[in-house]
Design a protein around this motif. Structure first.
Motif, mmCIF file in Angstrom:
data_model
loop_
_atom_site.group_PDB
_atom_site.id
_atom_site.type_symbol
_atom_site.label_atom_id
_atom_site.label_comp_id
_atom_site.label_asym_id
_atom_site.label_seq_id
_atom_site.Cartn_x
_atom_site.Cartn_y
_atom_site.Cartn_z
ATOM 1 N N ASP A 30 0.991 -12.398 6.175
ATOM 2 C CA ASP A 30 1.087 -13.361 5.081
ATOM 3 C C ASP A 30 -0.263 -13.967 4.719
ATOM 4 O OD1 ASP A 30 1.016 -14.650 7.556
ATOM 5 O OD2 ASP A 30 2.079 -16.407 6.806
ATOM 6 N N GLN A 31 -1.265 -13.766 5.587
ATOM 7 C CA GLN A 31 -2.619 -14.266 5.318
ATOM 8 C C GLN A 31 -3.503 -13.229 4.631
ATOM 9 O OE1 GLN A 31 -3.502 -17.570 5.910
ATOM 10 N NE2 GLN A 31 -1.280 -17.634 6.256
ATOM 11 N N VAL A 32 -2.948 -12.046 4.390
ATOM 12 C CA VAL A 32 -3.695 -10.968 3.738
ATOM 13 C C VAL A 32 -3.398 -10.999 2.238
ATOM 14 C CG1 VAL A 32 -3.974 -8.465 3.544
ATOM 15 C CG2 VAL A 32 -3.702 -9.526 5.797
ATOM 16 N N GLY A 33 -4.438 -10.899 1.437
ATOM 17 C CA GLY A 33 -4.277 -10.932 -0.006
ATOM 18 C C GLY A 33 -3.271 -9.911 -0.508
ATOM 19 N N ILE B 52 -5.872 -7.761 12.188
ATOM 20 C CA ILE B 52 -5.852 -8.723 11.084
ATOM 21 C C ILE B 52 -5.910 -10.164 11.600
ATOM 22 C CG2 ILE B 52 -4.744 -7.227 9.396
ATOM 23 C CD1 ILE B 52 -2.119 -8.762 9.926
ATOM 24 N N GLY B 53 -6.241 -10.301 12.864
ATOM 25 C CA GLY B 53 -6.489 -11.629 13.407
ATOM 26 C C GLY B 53 -7.851 -12.137 12.978
ATOM 27 N N VAL C 87 -18.106 -4.000 6.076
ATOM 28 C CA VAL C 87 -17.020 -4.084 5.119
ATOM 29 C C VAL C 87 -16.563 -5.544 5.068
ATOM 30 C CG1 VAL C 87 -16.179 -1.706 5.306
ATOM 31 C CG2 VAL C 87 -15.426 -3.416 6.972
ATOM 32 N N TYR C 88 -15.724 -5.850 4.104
ATOM 33 C CA TYR C 88 -15.268 -7.218 3.905
ATOM 34 C C TYR C 88 -13.882 -7.428 4.513
ATOM 35 C CZ TYR C 88 -19.038 -8.209 0.612
ATOM 36 O OH TYR C 88 -20.266 -8.416 0.048
ATOM 37 N N PRO C 89 -13.614 -8.624 5.058
ATOM 38 C CA PRO C 89 -12.292 -8.918 5.606
ATOM 39 C C PRO C 89 -11.253 -9.107 4.503
ATOM 40 C CG PRO C 89 -13.677 -10.866 5.709
ATOM 41 C CD PRO C 89 -14.559 -9.736 5.253
ATOM 42 N N VAL C 90 -9.994 -8.793 4.825
ATOM 43 C CA VAL C 90 -8.910 -8.975 3.853
ATOM 44 C C VAL C 90 -8.129 -10.260 4.099
ATOM 45 C CG1 VAL C 90 -8.633 -6.506 3.438
ATOM 46 C CG2 VAL C 90 -7.299 -7.611 5.260
ATOM 47 N N VAL C 91 -8.334 -10.883 5.251
ATOM 48 C CA VAL C 91 -7.616 -12.113 5.574
ATOM 49 C C VAL C 91 -8.226 -13.287 4.808
ATOM 50 C CG1 VAL C 91 -7.137 -13.784 7.418
ATOM 51 C CG2 VAL C 91 -6.800 -11.344 7.824
#
Length: 359
Positions: free
Chosen positions: A116-119, A297-298, A311-315
């Motif tokens: 739920d924290q991922v775009g 994804i933590g 690379v860029y985080p998704v969270v």
């Protein structure tokens, strides 16, 4: 980013040698050891030892990593071995190859903790949760600043620019049939010029002397004159298909660090790439694989990831290093393509590209 290699002549054909790293596990695959979770990935996988060790302490699992070449090769190998997989969890399938993995039943459903924290824009399989988005980046043409300054030539800024006589014999790209960045660049041109227009564009690019090599490492670390590796290898191509985050890498790894990045990005040539992880359908250690996907994804891993894999985080809310902000910001308007459009056309486009560009 530092190891996107291609280790076989044709993706998915023949056997490839796997290199193992990380904590020791059993001799093969996940070895049936319920306390070992085996990650299969491309050669660019990297994480801080302390971060992986923290996961091992908290979860009770030992992590074993099997690196399997360029992303395209790794995905195809995983599909070929899906009935008896080399590991439990796979990281590194991206949006350019996602449909191939899903259509071949490579992953089992799992809704990761913290999703739920991922775009929402990164969740391309949100109804079935067979894969979990982990990172994103932009495949773009990079340029050697010194070359263009020395030749008093303005660097290219767009796809159109690359076909101009001023840039003849300057660009090196990766094979679209064997390399994830190469495929992303092809899809970027298809997004720009349309399904019927991209072949004409590539005819112009070929006439303008584009060079094609198997994978990212050869293109960036050998052929490209702007990278540290390319300078050492005598690379003579001042334009290369790489990533918007490549300039920060040239700063971070340089000793001493330069005040400005030696390379730049042609921002009008970018294609957005999203990478995913998933629990392999026939994983021996499904429970461990799910725990590892949760870890990916933590917040700890997401904030460790940028300066390891560039690379860029998704969270949402994950911190991005200052080096990214200063030397390699994400593209503001990259080319994108809907997954169903990629799925419907990718294989035929690659076949047509191969016939057009390589023959």
């Amino acid at each position: 980013m530092t190891g996107k290699r291609f280790a076989a002549a044709v993706v998915g054909l023949g056997m490839v040698t796997l290199s193992a790293c990380g904590s020791s596990g059993s001799a093969s695959g996940s070895g049936g050891d319920s306390r070992t979770v085996t990650l299969v990935s491309h050669d660019s996988w990297a994480a801080s030892k302390s971060v992986v060790s923290a996961f091992e302490r908290e979860s009770g699992y030992k992590v074993k990593v099997l690196k399997d070449g360029d992303a395209g090769q790794a995905v195809n190998k995983a599909i070929l071995t899906k009935d008896n997989p080399q590991g439990d969890v796979f990281f590194g399938v991206d949006n350019t190859l996602l449909s191939r993995a899903l259509d071949n039943g490579l992953f089992q459903p799992y809704e990761a903790k913290g999703l739920d924290q991922v775009g929402a824009g990164f969740q391309l399989d949100k109804d079935k949760h067979r894969v979990t988005p982990i990172d994103y980046g932009d495949i773009c043409v990079n340029y050697d600043k010194k070359y263009f300054a020395d030749h008093k030539l303005t660097p290219p800024a767009s796809f159109d620019d690359l076909t101009k006589p001023a840039y003849k014999n300057l660009l090196v790209t990766e094979n679209a049939s064997t390399s994830s960045p190469g495929l992303g660049f092809l899809l970027g041109t298809a997004a720009e010029y349309g399904a019927t227009g991209w072949p004409d564009y590539w005819k112009k690019l070929k006439a303008n002397g584009v060079k094609v090599v198997d994978g990212w490492e050869q293109a960036y670390d050998q052929e490209f004159s702007g990278s540290a590796g390319g300078r050492k290898a005598g690379g003579d191509r001042p334009l290369v298909v790489s990533y918007a985050s490549s300039p920060p890498a040239e700063v971070v790894y340089a000793q001493p660090r330069p005040k400005t990045a030696p390379t730049g990005v042609a921002t009008g040539t970018c294609f957005r790439q999203i990478e995913f992880a998933g629990v392999l359908s026939n994983a021996r250690n499904t429970k461990g694989a799910k725990a590892f996907v949760d870890f990916l994804i933590g917040r700890t891993f997401q904030e460790d990831m940028p300066l390891n894999m560039f690379v860029y985080p998704v969270v949402q809310g994950a911190k991005v290093p200052a080096e990214f902000t200063e030397y390699g910001p994400a593209a503001t308007d990259p080319e994108t393509m809907a997954p169903d459009l990629i799925a419907a056309n990718r294989d035929q486009w690659v076949k047509s590209w191969t016939s057009l560009v390589l023959k």
